[in-house]
Motif scaffolding. Structure first.
Motif, PDB file in Angstrom:
ATOM      1  N   ASN A  53       0.765  -1.150   0.206  1.00 12.57           N
ATOM      2  CA  ASN A  53       0.412   0.315  -0.052  1.00 12.57           C
ATOM      3  C   ASN A  53       0.819   1.462  -0.273  1.00 12.57           C
ATOM      4  O   ASN A  53       0.480   2.191   0.486  1.00 12.57           O
ATOM      5  CB  ASN A  53      -0.205   0.080   1.425  1.00 12.57           C
ATOM      6  CG  ASN A  53      -0.404  -0.223   2.162  1.00 12.57           C
ATOM      7  OD1 ASN A  53       0.967  -0.383   2.389  1.00 12.57           O
ATOM      8  ND2 ASN A  53      -1.100  -0.056   3.795  1.00 12.57           N
ATOM      9  N   ASN A  54       2.506   0.804  -0.329  1.00 11.28           N
ATOM     10  CA  ASN A  54       3.119   1.869  -0.593  1.00 11.28           C
ATOM     11  C   ASN A  54       3.895   2.279  -1.708  1.00 11.28           C
ATOM     12  O   ASN A  54       4.187   1.200  -2.028  1.00 11.28           O
ATOM     13  CB  ASN A  54       3.999   2.746   0.871  1.00 11.28           C
ATOM     14  CG  ASN A  54       4.737   1.146   0.961  1.00 11.28           C
ATOM     15  OD1 ASN A  54       4.980   1.157   0.560  1.00 11.28           O
ATOM     16  ND2 ASN A  54       4.621   0.368   2.401  1.00 11.28           N
ATOM     17  N   VAL A  55       4.394   3.133  -1.972  1.00 16.49           N
ATOM     18  CA  VAL A  55       5.118   2.965  -2.891  1.00 16.49           C
ATOM     19  C   VAL A  55       6.691   2.258  -3.262  1.00 16.49           C
ATOM     20  O   VAL A  55       7.086   2.071  -3.709  1.00 16.49           O
ATOM     21  CB  VAL A  55       5.959   4.285  -3.102  1.00 16.49           C
ATOM     22  CG1 VAL A  55       6.400   5.063  -4.756  1.00 16.49           C
ATOM     23  CG2 VAL A  55       4.357   5.665  -3.149  1.00 16.49           C
TER      24      VAL A  55
ATOM     25  N   MET B 255       6.697  -0.658  -5.901  1.00 19.71           N
ATOM     26  CA  MET B 255       8.218  -0.444  -6.865  1.00 19.71           C
ATOM     27  C   MET B 255       9.375  -1.431  -6.630  1.00 19.71           C
ATOM     28  O   MET B 255       9.678  -1.856  -7.459  1.00 19.71           O
ATOM     29  CB  MET B 255       8.788   0.719  -6.459  1.00 19.71           C
ATOM     30  CG  MET B 255      10.023   0.893  -7.640  1.00 19.71           C
ATOM     31  SD  MET B 255      10.513   3.074  -7.350  1.00 19.71           S
ATOM     32  CE  MET B 255       9.521   4.264  -7.652  1.00 19.71           C
ATOM     33  N   GLY B 256       9.135  -1.752  -5.558  1.00 22.62           N
ATOM     34  CA  GLY B 256      10.341  -3.158  -5.085  1.00 22.62           C
ATOM     35  C   GLY B 256       9.817  -4.392  -5.955  1.00 22.62           C
ATOM     36  O   GLY B 256      10.344  -5.460  -6.505  1.00 22.62           O
ATOM     37  N   LEU B 257       8.497  -4.611  -5.952  1.00 15.07           N
ATOM     38  CA  LEU B 257       8.294  -5.889  -6.350  1.00 15.07           C
ATOM     39  C   LEU B 257       8.119  -5.608  -7.487  1.00 15.07           C
ATOM     40  O   LEU B 257       8.601  -6.266  -8.309  1.00 15.07           O
ATOM     41  CB  LEU B 257       6.110  -5.846  -5.781  1.00 15.07           C
ATOM     42  CG  LEU B 257       5.267  -6.697  -6.427  1.00 15.07           C
ATOM     43  CD1 LEU B 257       5.941  -8.923  -6.256  1.00 15.07           C
ATOM     44  CD2 LEU B 257       4.459  -6.967  -6.504  1.00 15.07           C
TER      45      LEU B 257
ATOM     46  N   SER C  67      18.455   0.271 -13.432  1.00 15.89           N
ATOM     47  CA  SER C  67      19.168   1.095 -12.618  1.00 15.89           C
ATOM     48  C   SER C  67      18.323   2.032 -11.679  1.00 15.89           C
ATOM     49  O   SER C  67      18.377   2.522 -10.468  1.00 15.89           O
ATOM     50  CB  SER C  67      20.240   1.798 -13.232  1.00 15.89           C
ATOM     51  OG  SER C  67      21.370   1.692 -12.972  1.00 15.89           O
ATOM     52  N   ILE C  68      17.858   2.786 -12.560  1.00 14.00           N
ATOM     53  CA  ILE C  68      17.154   3.986 -12.127  1.00 14.00           C
ATOM     54  C   ILE C  68      16.532   3.931 -11.771  1.00 14.00           C
ATOM     55  O   ILE C  68      16.166   4.245  -9.873  1.00 14.00           O
ATOM     56  CB  ILE C  68      16.759   5.413 -13.456  1.00 14.00           C
ATOM     57  CG1 ILE C  68      17.539   5.553 -14.736  1.00 14.00           C
ATOM     58  CG2 ILE C  68      15.782   6.609 -13.251  1.00 14.00           C
ATOM     59  CD1 ILE C  68      17.227   6.549 -15.374  1.00 14.00           C
ATOM     60  N   LEU C  69      15.254   2.988 -11.484  1.00 11.37           N
ATOM     61  CA  LEU C  69      14.270   2.981 -10.646  1.00 11.37           C
ATOM     62  C   LEU C  69      14.854   1.595  -9.289  1.00 11.37           C
ATOM     63  O   LEU C  69      14.341   2.853  -7.952  1.00 11.37           O
ATOM     64  CB  LEU C  69      13.361   1.811 -10.879  1.00 11.37           C
ATOM     65  CG  LEU C  69      11.675   2.753 -12.026  1.00 11.37           C
ATOM     66  CD1 LEU C  69      11.862   0.874 -12.867  1.00 11.37           C
ATOM     67  CD2 LEU C  69      11.740   3.208 -11.945  1.00 11.37           C
ATOM     68  N   GLY C  70      16.427   1.520  -9.343  1.00  6.19           N
ATOM     69  CA  GLY C  70      16.431   1.243  -8.090  1.00  6.19           C
ATOM     70  C   GLY C  70      17.094   2.101  -7.170  1.00  6.19           C
ATOM     71  O   GLY C  70      16.747   1.762  -6.106  1.00  6.19           O
ATOM     72  N   ILE C  71      17.668   2.930  -7.887  1.00  4.48           N
ATOM     73  CA  ILE C  71      18.153   4.414  -6.973  1.00  4.48           C
ATOM     74  C   ILE C  71      17.040   4.722  -6.249  1.00  4.48           C
ATOM     75  O   ILE C  71      17.091   5.111  -5.266  1.00  4.48           O
ATOM     76  CB  ILE C  71      19.417   4.885  -8.392  1.00  4.48           C
ATOM     77  CG1 ILE C  71      20.327   4.247  -8.515  1.00  4.48           C
ATOM     78  CG2 ILE C  71      19.611   6.591  -7.439  1.00  4.48           C
ATOM     79  CD1 ILE C  71      20.880   5.179  -9.419  1.00  4.48           C
ATOM     80  N   ILE C  72      15.979   5.137  -7.442  1.00  3.72           N
ATOM     81  CA  ILE C  72      14.569   5.520  -6.429  1.00  3.72           C
ATOM     82  C   ILE C  72      14.405   4.435  -4.917  1.00  3.72           C
ATOM     83  O   ILE C  72      13.987   5.477  -4.056  1.00  3.72           O
ATOM     84  CB  ILE C  72      13.736   5.437  -7.899  1.00  3.72           C
ATOM     85  CG1 ILE C  72      14.523   7.300  -9.043  1.00  3.72           C
ATOM     86  CG2 ILE C  72      12.698   6.508  -6.749  1.00  3.72           C
ATOM     87  CD1 ILE C  72      13.628   7.363  -9.724  1.00  3.72           C
TER      88      ILE C  72
ATOM     89  N   THR D 121      13.060   6.249  -1.385  1.00  2.00           N
ATOM     90  CA  THR D 121      12.528   5.350  -1.032  1.00  2.00           C
ATOM     91  C   THR D 121      12.409   4.652   0.700  1.00  2.00           C
ATOM     92  O   THR D 121      11.801   4.502   1.469  1.00  2.00           O
ATOM     93  CB  THR D 121      11.485   5.211  -1.895  1.00  2.00           C
ATOM     94  OG1 THR D 121      12.030   3.237  -1.635  1.00  2.00           O
ATOM     95  CG2 THR D 121      10.577   5.630  -2.986  1.00  2.00           C
ATOM     96  N   GLY D 122      13.088   3.148   0.425  1.00  2.15           N
ATOM     97  CA  GLY D 122      13.835   3.228   1.473  1.00  2.15           C
ATOM     98  C   GLY D 122      13.960   3.036   2.323  1.00  2.15           C
ATOM     99  O   GLY D 122      13.700   3.811   3.750  1.00  2.15           O
TER     100      GLY D 122
END
Length: 255
Positions: A125-127, A131-133, A172-177, A181-182
């Protein structure tokens, strides 16, 4: 004599009352001891659980930091630097370094995903969780695409290269973002400051991005002040410039 009778008449009822109430008093004391012991045990269990959960959150963050925030960008930087390699042996070494770093990144990300699904409450229920999934699926898809690499010169090589490059850049970009968020989720869950770790991660990513943009310009910068012999630099014509593929092949073969 009367005093003796009064003492006996008072003592017997009192003794009877004490005998009747004694089990209840004893039971109450035992219940109080049991309650205190159970409360103390619960406090210890909660403390142990919180400490264990906090350790698992930190370990999860470190695994994903190493995977998405370090190894994967370094692997992309290595394969980017291979474009300026002038030797087949060096090009081959850099390719295997790239593949090894990406494979290690995949394993660490998988370990972090398993830990997340096993120990954390994943309501998605959060970003960060969503995004991790998405990243867990995309990084495995990227690995499969990498293993299905066509031979150079084949018909589908150009399409494969474009898809592999686009997917790798996006992951790579989404992983950095998602690392950011983590860190935000960690601060929200524990109320601990994340300024130091945010600054460290930002500095690391900025340095890698600088190398990524700068490394392919280094040879060009060095050649700006070089003049062959004592002759002035003559402007080149289209006829004097060989095709890039021919230049690259000749440079690799000369090495």
């Amino acid at each position: 004599m009367q005093a003796m009778q009064r003492l006996v008449s008072f003592t017997i009822p009192t003794s009877i009352v004490i005998v009747i109430l004694l089990p209840f008093i004893s039971s109450s004391q035992e219940h109080e001891k049991t309650y205190k012991s159970h409360t103390s045990s619960n406090k210890h269990s909660i403390h142990t659980y919180n400490h264990k959960l906090h350790f698992e959150i930190i370990l999860h963050g470190l695994l994903l930091w190493a995977s998405m925030g370090f190894l994967m960008p370094i692997g992309i930087l290595i394969i980017r630097m291979s474009n300026t390699a002038q030797c087949r042996r060096r090009l081959k070494i850099m390719f295997y370094i790239h593949a090894s770093l990406q494979l290690l990144s995949l394993l660490l990300a998988t370990a972090g995903a398993i830990m997340s699904l096993k120990h954390f409450e994943n309501s998605f229920n959060n970003v960060h969780q969503r995004m991790g999934l998405t990243l867990y699926g995309a990084i495995w898809l990227q690995a499969v695409i990498g293993f299905l690499r066509p031979h150079r010169g084949s018909r589908g090589r150009s399409v494969w290269f474009f898809v592999h490059w686009l997917m790798g850049t996006a992951v790579s970009i989404l992983g950095i973002i998602n690392v950011y968020t983590g860190l935000h989720s960690y601060h929200k869950k524990t109320s601990r400051s994340i300024k130091f770790w945010t600054m460290i991660f930002t500095g690391e990513i900025s340095f890698i991005a600088f190398l990524y943009l700068f490394q392919d310009k280094w040879d060009y910068i060095l050649k700006q002040g070089v003049v062959l012999g004592n002759e002035p630099v003559q402007p080149t014509t289209d006829k004097e410039i060989s095709p890039p593929d021919k230049q690259k092949d000749s440079s690799i073969e000369s090495c």
